[in-house]
Write a protein that holds these residues in place. Structure first.
Motif, PDB file in Angstrom:
ATOM      1  N   ILE A   1      20.280  23.070  -4.983  1.00 36.05           N
ATOM      2  CA  ILE A   1      20.388  23.185  -3.544  1.00 36.05           C
ATOM      3  C   ILE A   1      21.126  21.952  -3.004  1.00 36.05           C
ATOM      4  CG2 ILE A   1      18.120  22.118  -3.114  1.00 36.05           C
ATOM      5  CD1 ILE A   1      17.875  23.998  -0.678  1.00 36.05           C
ATOM      6  N   GLY A   2      22.000  22.159  -2.039  1.00 38.95           N
ATOM      7  CA  GLY A   2      22.741  21.048  -1.429  1.00 38.95           C
ATOM      8  C   GLY A   2      22.645  21.082   0.079  1.00 38.95           C
ATOM      9  N   PHE A   3      22.606  19.903   0.642  1.00 41.31           N
ATOM     10  CA  PHE A   3      22.527  19.766   2.104  1.00 41.31           C
ATOM     11  C   PHE A   3      23.714  18.928   2.594  1.00 41.31           C
ATOM     12  CE2 PHE A   3      18.079  20.218   0.749  1.00 41.31           C
ATOM     13  CZ  PHE A   3      17.678  21.279   1.520  1.00 41.31           C
ATOM     14  N   VAL A   4      24.279  19.355   3.692  1.00 36.80           N
ATOM     15  CA  VAL A   4      25.291  18.543   4.412  1.00 36.80           C
ATOM     16  C   VAL A   4      24.673  18.181   5.764  1.00 36.80           C
ATOM     17  CG1 VAL A   4      27.597  18.487   5.370  1.00 36.80           C
ATOM     18  CG2 VAL A   4      27.184  19.698   3.222  1.00 36.80           C
TER      19      VAL A   4
ATOM     20  N   SER B   1      12.127  23.216   0.624  1.00 34.40           N
ATOM     21  CA  SER B   1      13.006  24.385   0.361  1.00 34.40           C
ATOM     22  C   SER B   1      12.728  24.982  -1.017  1.00 34.40           C
ATOM     23  CB  SER B   1      14.469  23.942   0.461  1.00 34.40           C
ATOM     24  OG  SER B   1      14.776  23.473   1.759  1.00 34.40           O
ATOM     25  N   THR B   2      12.476  24.155  -2.020  1.00 43.03           N
ATOM     26  CA  THR B   2      12.140  24.656  -3.361  1.00 43.03           C
ATOM     27  C   THR B   2      10.865  25.483  -3.309  1.00 43.03           C
ATOM     28  OG1 THR B   2      13.226  22.764  -4.404  1.00 43.03           O
ATOM     29  CG2 THR B   2      11.611  23.962  -5.734  1.00 43.03           C
TER      30      THR B   2
ATOM     31  N   GLU C   1      18.374  27.817   8.988  1.00 47.31           N
ATOM     32  CA  GLU C   1      17.802  28.036  10.304  1.00 47.31           C
ATOM     33  C   GLU C   1      16.527  27.235  10.496  1.00 47.31           C
ATOM     34  OE1 GLU C   1      17.199  32.193  10.599  1.00 47.31           O
ATOM     35  OE2 GLU C   1      19.356  32.688  10.795  1.00 47.31           O
ATOM     36  N   LYS C   2      15.813  27.091   9.448  1.00 46.27           N
ATOM     37  CA  LYS C   2      14.544  26.352   9.544  1.00 46.27           C
ATOM     38  C   LYS C   2      14.781  24.846   9.657  1.00 46.27           C
ATOM     39  CE  LYS C   2      10.230  25.607   7.012  1.00 46.27           C
ATOM     40  NZ  LYS C   2       9.464  25.913   5.773  1.00 46.27           N
ATOM     41  N   GLU C   3      15.702  24.303   8.877  1.00 49.29           N
ATOM     42  CA  GLU C   3      15.889  22.841   8.828  1.00 49.29           C
ATOM     43  C   GLU C   3      17.045  22.370   9.707  1.00 49.29           C
ATOM     44  OE1 GLU C   3      13.805  20.939   7.432  1.00 49.29           O
ATOM     45  OE2 GLU C   3      12.663  22.468   6.332  1.00 49.29           O
ATOM     46  N   ASN C   4      17.841  23.330  10.192  1.00 49.53           N
ATOM     47  CA  ASN C   4      18.977  22.983  11.049  1.00 49.53           C
ATOM     48  C   ASN C   4      19.991  22.123  10.299  1.00 49.53           C
ATOM     49  OD1 ASN C   4      20.417  23.229  13.430  1.00 49.53           O
ATOM     50  ND2 ASN C   4      19.525  21.338  14.309  1.00 49.53           N
ATOM     51  N   HIS C   5      20.173  22.410   9.023  1.00 45.59           N
ATOM     52  CA  HIS C   5      21.181  21.741   8.222  1.00 45.59           C
ATOM     53  C   HIS C   5      22.073  22.796   7.598  1.00 45.59           C
ATOM     54  CE1 HIS C   5      18.782  18.257   8.833  1.00 45.59           C
ATOM     55  NE2 HIS C   5      17.885  18.476   7.817  1.00 45.59           N
TER      56      HIS C   5
ATOM     57  N   ASP D   1      14.117  12.151   4.369  1.00 45.51           N
ATOM     58  CA  ASP D   1      13.962  13.453   5.019  1.00 45.51           C
ATOM     59  C   ASP D   1      14.586  14.558   4.169  1.00 45.51           C
ATOM     60  OD1 ASP D   1      12.673  12.236   7.110  1.00 45.51           O
ATOM     61  OD2 ASP D   1      14.418  12.197   8.458  1.00 45.51           O
ATOM     62  N   LEU D   2      15.764  14.290   3.601  1.00 42.07           N
ATOM     63  CA  LEU D   2      16.436  15.307   2.786  1.00 42.07           C
ATOM     64  C   LEU D   2      15.659  15.589   1.500  1.00 42.07           C
ATOM     65  CD1 LEU D   2      20.191  14.326   3.266  1.00 42.07           C
ATOM     66  CD2 LEU D   2      18.960  16.271   4.278  1.00 42.07           C
ATOM     67  N   GLN D   3      15.077  14.577   0.916  1.00 41.39           N
ATOM     68  CA  GLN D   3      14.266  14.795  -0.285  1.00 41.39           C
ATOM     69  C   GLN D   3      13.045  15.680   0.048  1.00 41.39           C
ATOM     70  OE1 GLN D   3      13.340  10.917  -1.831  1.00 41.39           O
ATOM     71  NE2 GLN D   3      15.213  10.816  -3.081  1.00 41.39           N
ATOM     72  N   LYS D   4      12.432  15.384   1.177  1.00 44.17           N
ATOM     73  CA  LYS D   4      11.274  16.192   1.578  1.00 44.17           C
ATOM     74  C   LYS D   4      11.717  17.629   1.892  1.00 44.17           C
ATOM     75  CE  LYS D   4       7.343  16.169   4.722  1.00 44.17           C
ATOM     76  NZ  LYS D   4       7.498  17.561   5.125  1.00 44.17           N
ATOM     77  N   THR D   5      12.914  17.702   2.564  1.00 38.55           N
ATOM     78  CA  THR D   5      13.443  19.045   2.879  1.00 38.55           C
ATOM     79  C   THR D   5      13.743  19.814   1.594  1.00 38.55           C
ATOM     80  OG1 THR D   5      14.400  18.204   4.943  1.00 38.55           O
ATOM     81  CG2 THR D   5      15.278  20.281   4.074  1.00 38.55           C
ATOM     82  N   ALA D   6      14.289  19.109   0.592  1.00 40.99           N
ATOM     83  CA  ALA D   6      14.586  19.756  -0.695  1.00 40.99           C
ATOM     84  C   ALA D   6      13.297  20.267  -1.352  1.00 40.99           C
ATOM     85  CB  ALA D   6      15.328  18.781  -1.608  1.00 40.99           C
TER      86      ALA D   6
END
Length: 602
Positions: free
Chosen positions: A156-159, A51-52, A85-89, A43-48
């Motif tokens: 880009i980084g996600f927590v 986001s790109t 706001e879009k991904e809630n991360h 999911d995070l890879q797809k989100t990345a």
């Protein structure tokens, strides 16, 4: 502490269940974690990627001549918040040097967040995913380069919080704990129930084995199933049945052997090589007054038994010796018992020879008496015949006296031979009497009349008194012989001037004849032996010197009376005379087996 097999079986099942349960829990937790982690990474890879694409579109829509990197840095805060706001991360943006330029969360206390992941991403120019536990909460860290038109303009980084996974694992842990506890309880209950069913035949085996050990061989186990336990119980029941049969057979043989030993008229001792008594019979106590001897050394006062045992043990094959013990003449016979495959034992037989020696002594006395009785009249006859033939005696008085003496002594010889023949005949079972209906009063009157002549020669008077008596069934000549013999003995042992009372009466359907003299009497010891063959009362107690007998008279009398289903008794005291009592059944008793009244009724 030694645990029972049932407890150990339950513990083994609990351990096996716990081991299997832990493996299942481990696999479920690991599988769930693996699933959540991979799902989050994807999911995070797809989100990345999304986001790109979003950043590229936003940067290209800005009307500016600045390079994309500058526009990215200038709009980084807007971009991070928009993506968050879009991904809630939580979203962090970094420049190409790794410096943080924007954070969707206003957080200033933690500056080094995602540093490790960013360094790896810078080094490899590739996405990096890590999972960390922060304050007992699982957090997913993800960094990836932002590439636009094949140019990396930043990172880009996600927590991402793994709260869903933690919650699931927590709930699953509670459910597994509850399920494991319930399963453990069920396992214990089932195992105990099954083990009780499984071990009950074994308990029965143990219980019955103890009963068998105490001598109870009539028990069996009931088990209705045809499984391995059923085969075991069936085999055990068959074994118990066989043992019981063998025990019964051995007990039967033991009783038979005990009966054989008890029927033997000799004392018997069976001894092993150590001197222990294997078996003995009741005569051992009779002869030696020793009850239930355990060893040969229990015979403390019978050293001769120990001597025989020692001699047999030392190799002697046969021992036979005669001893006197407790007023008994005992013959001891010892021999070893040898059987192939068994140790050597020893047998001692104790034979009571007292009666045999007594009979031998009585026979010796009898032979001596008969020899004397034959010799005396023969000597007299030979003397008188020699005198008559050699001396040519012509005196009629001498001739008559000699012939009378020869005649008297000849009859004496005849009586002696008759007595000997009678003894032989009466001892034979096939000998029969010539019985007829006879009047005992007339018979006694004839006997008394005959014996009055002999009594008068001795100056003795015979008085006969009788009631009116019924008939009896008997042999007239033999019964006459009985009373002649008894009265003859009464005359022989009476003094001159004495009276002999003969009385006949009826008592209890029997005729009782009493012949009472007042001579010297008979001692109690002699009374017990007076009717024995070959026994004679001391001859010096009789009145005449020529009145001795062969010791057969009263023996023959007793035989004749018993052949008439009667009995003869003696009552006597030394110095007061003797009373001989003959009891004979009347005719009705012999014919009807009842009394005279019954005969009359018929």
């Amino acid at each position: 502490m030694q645990l029972s097999y049932r407890v150990r079986m339950i513990l083994y099942n609990i351990l096996l269940f716990a081991f299997a349960f832990l493996i299942v829990v481990f696999c479920v937790f690991q599988g769930t974690s693996y699933y959540y982690i991979n799902q989050t990474k994807d999911d995070l890879q797809k989100t990345a990627q999304d986001s790109t694409l979003f950043i590229s579109q936003e940067l290209k829509n800005i009307q500016s001549s600045d390079p994309l990197k500058n526009r990215f840095i200038g709009n980084s805060l807007y971009l991070s918040k928009s993506i968050s706001e879009k991904e809630n991360h939580r979203v962090l943006l970094f420049d190409t040097e790794g410096n943080r330029i924007a954070d969707s969360v206003d957080e200033t206390t933690i500056n080094n967040i995602l540093n490790t992941e960013l360094e790896l991403s810078l080094a490899e120019n590739a996405p990096v995913f890590t999972l960390k536990s922060i304050n007992d909460a699982s957090m997913a860290y993800f960094t990836a380069p932002i590439t636009i038109d094949n140019t990396v303009i930043g990172y880009i980084g996600f927590v991402y919080s793994m709260h869903e996974m933690d919650t699931f694992l927590h709930v699953a842990g509670i459910l597994f704990a509850i399920g494991g506890l319930i399963g453990l309880m069920v396992l214990i209950f089932v195992t105990m129930s099954f083990s009780k069913h499984f071990f009950q035949p074994i308990k029965d085996l143990t219980k019955i084995s103890k009963e068998i050990n105490h001598g109870n061989y009539n028990l069996t186990i009931y088990y209705k199933h045809t499984d391995e336990i059923g085969d075991l119980t069936q085999a055990f029941n068959d074994m118990v049945t066989n043992i019981n049969n063998v025990i019964l057979q051995l007990e039967s043989e033991r009783k038979r052997l005990a009966g054989v030993l008890a029927s033997i008229d000799d004392g018997l001792l069976a001894i092993d090589k150590n001197g222990n008594i294997i078996t003995s019979n009741s005569y051992i106590k009779t002869y030696f007054n020793v009850s239930n001897p355990k060893t040969i050394y229990d015979f403390q006062y019978q050293s001769f038994l120990r001597d025989i045992f020692d001699s047999l043990k030392n190799g002697k094959d046969h021992i036979s010796e005669e001893i006197d013990c407790n007023n008994r003449n005992l013959l001891l016979i010892g021999s070893p018992i040898r059987e192939k495959g068994f140790e050597e034992n020893y047998m001692i037989i104790i034979r009571n020879m007292t009666a045999a020696r007594h009979i031998q002594e009585e026979q010796r006395k009898f032979i001596s008496s008969v020899s004397h009785e034959l010799r005396t009249p023969l000597t007299t006859i030979i003397g008188y015949t020699d005198m008559l033939t050699r001396r040519q005696v012509a005196d009629p008085e001498i001739i008559n006296r000699s012939l009378n003496t020869i005649n008297r002594e000849g009859h004496r010889l005849l009586r002696l031979v008759d007595n000997l023949l009678n003894v032989n005949k009466f001892d034979k079972a096939e000998f029969d009497f010539k019985k007829t209906n006879l009047n005992i009063v007339l018979l006694l009157s004839d006997v008394v009349e005959q014996m009055q002549i002999k009594a008068s020669q001795s100056d003795v008077e015979i008085n006969y008194v009788s009631d009116e008596l019924p008939e009896i069934l008997g042999d007239y000549d033999r019964l006459q012989q009985v009373f002649i013999n008894i009265i003859h003995n009464a005359i022989k042992y009476s003094n001159r001037g004495d009276i002999i009372d003969v009385v006949s009466a009826i008592e209890d359907n029997h005729i009782v004849v009493s012949i009472r003299d007042y001579g010297p009497g008979i001692s109690e010891i002699e009374q017990k032996r007076i009717f024995n063959a070959f026994y004679r009362v001391e001859e010096d107690r009789s009145r005449g010197t020529d009145e001795g007998g062969s010791g057969l008279g009263l023996y023959i009398v007793k035989q004749i009376v018993e052949k008439h289903e009667g009995k003869i008794d003696i009552v006597s005291q030394v110095g007061e005379g003797t009373n001989i009592i003959v009891t004979l059944p009347i005719l009705s008793v012999l014919i009807y087996g009842g009394d005279q009244d019954e005969k009359n009724a018929k």
